[in-house]
Design an enzyme around this catalytic site. Sequence first.
Site, short mmCIF file in Angstrom:
data_model
loop_
_atom_site.label_atom_id
_atom_site.label_comp_id
_atom_site.label_asym_id
_atom_site.label_seq_id
_atom_site.Cartn_x
_atom_site.Cartn_y
_atom_site.Cartn_z
CG HIS A 1 -0.14 0.20 2.53
ND1 HIS A 1 0.64 -0.80 3.07
CD2 HIS A 1 0.00 1.27 3.37
CE1 HIS A 1 1.20 -0.38 4.19
NE2 HIS A 1 0.84 0.89 4.39
NE ARG B 1 2.84 6.37 9.23
CZ ARG B 1 1.83 5.72 8.66
NH1 ARG B 1 1.95 4.44 8.36
NH2 ARG B 1 0.68 6.34 8.42
CG ASP C 1 1.74 5.07 4.85
OD1 ASP C 1 1.41 3.89 5.04
OD2 ASP C 1 2.86 5.52 5.15
CG HIS D 1 5.19 0.94 3.03
ND1 HIS D 1 4.62 2.10 2.54
CD2 HIS D 1 4.68 0.79 4.28
CE1 HIS D 1 3.82 2.63 3.44
NE2 HIS D 1 3.83 1.84 4.51
#
Length: 278
Positions: free
Chosen positions: A102, A266, A104, A251
């Site tokens: 995907h 993150r 993000d 990723h």
Amino acid sequence: MAYQSIDVRKLTPTIGAEIFGVDLSTPLGNQQFDEVHQALMDNLVIFFRDQQMSIEQHKEFGRRFGRLHVHPNAPIGLPEHREILVIKADETSKRVAGEEWHSDVSCDAEPPMGSILHLTEVPPDGGGDTLFANMYRAYETLSEPMRRMLTGLTAIHDSAKAHGYRAKATDRADLAFPSTEHPIVRTHPETGRQALYVSRGFTSRIPQLRRNESDALLDMLYRHIETPELQCRFQWKPNSVAFWDNRATQHHAMFDYFPHRRYGHRVTICGDKPFYRG
């Protein structure tokens, strides 16, 4: 470019580089910032080792690249830092975020420009690697007739597909599951290059096609995106940082370390509306 303030060492010829000579806990000077930004544009995902960053320092590094994003439906692990997405897994985890390929939060009308993940704890016996794939190359390695056909088509990116497990969550008053239509071939706003922009994690259908046609074409594109030659694989160590360009990469987070613990934070940087420009 010839880098003067950082050392850039490629992981593969296609994607990924490790960056040395940078302390992310201190503000970057203008030249170093420009070179880190250029390394990201050149390599699509860049990695830093042995970085001791506080939450505020992590956020400040992200803010150098743009306004910070708040995820529409992820748990708020640190209420005083809503921009921080807590990435964690332990002996109670049945799944982890990012197990499908995907980009993000592509379900947003203006998907994120990039994400910066700082892991402070990793499994003791290995595992938990992250794979990254180059979406410029995914587009460029399609046949010319296929590239022509995809130009002008759009795809629906649906948070309910990616985050359906959160549908009944009650831990956030502002829980949202956006669904948005984006071009399948996306022009990068900084480099001008074309990138493939569909993913197994978020994309549900191509509205211009019949359902069976959409399913067949998307399945082919997903399998093409997952071609190993388009990828690099990053092995995490404590206090490693990965910074990836969501506009030109996808990723996949490996969940091969159960029941061990993996933990980090993150930040995600706001982006703009995807577009195609020939």
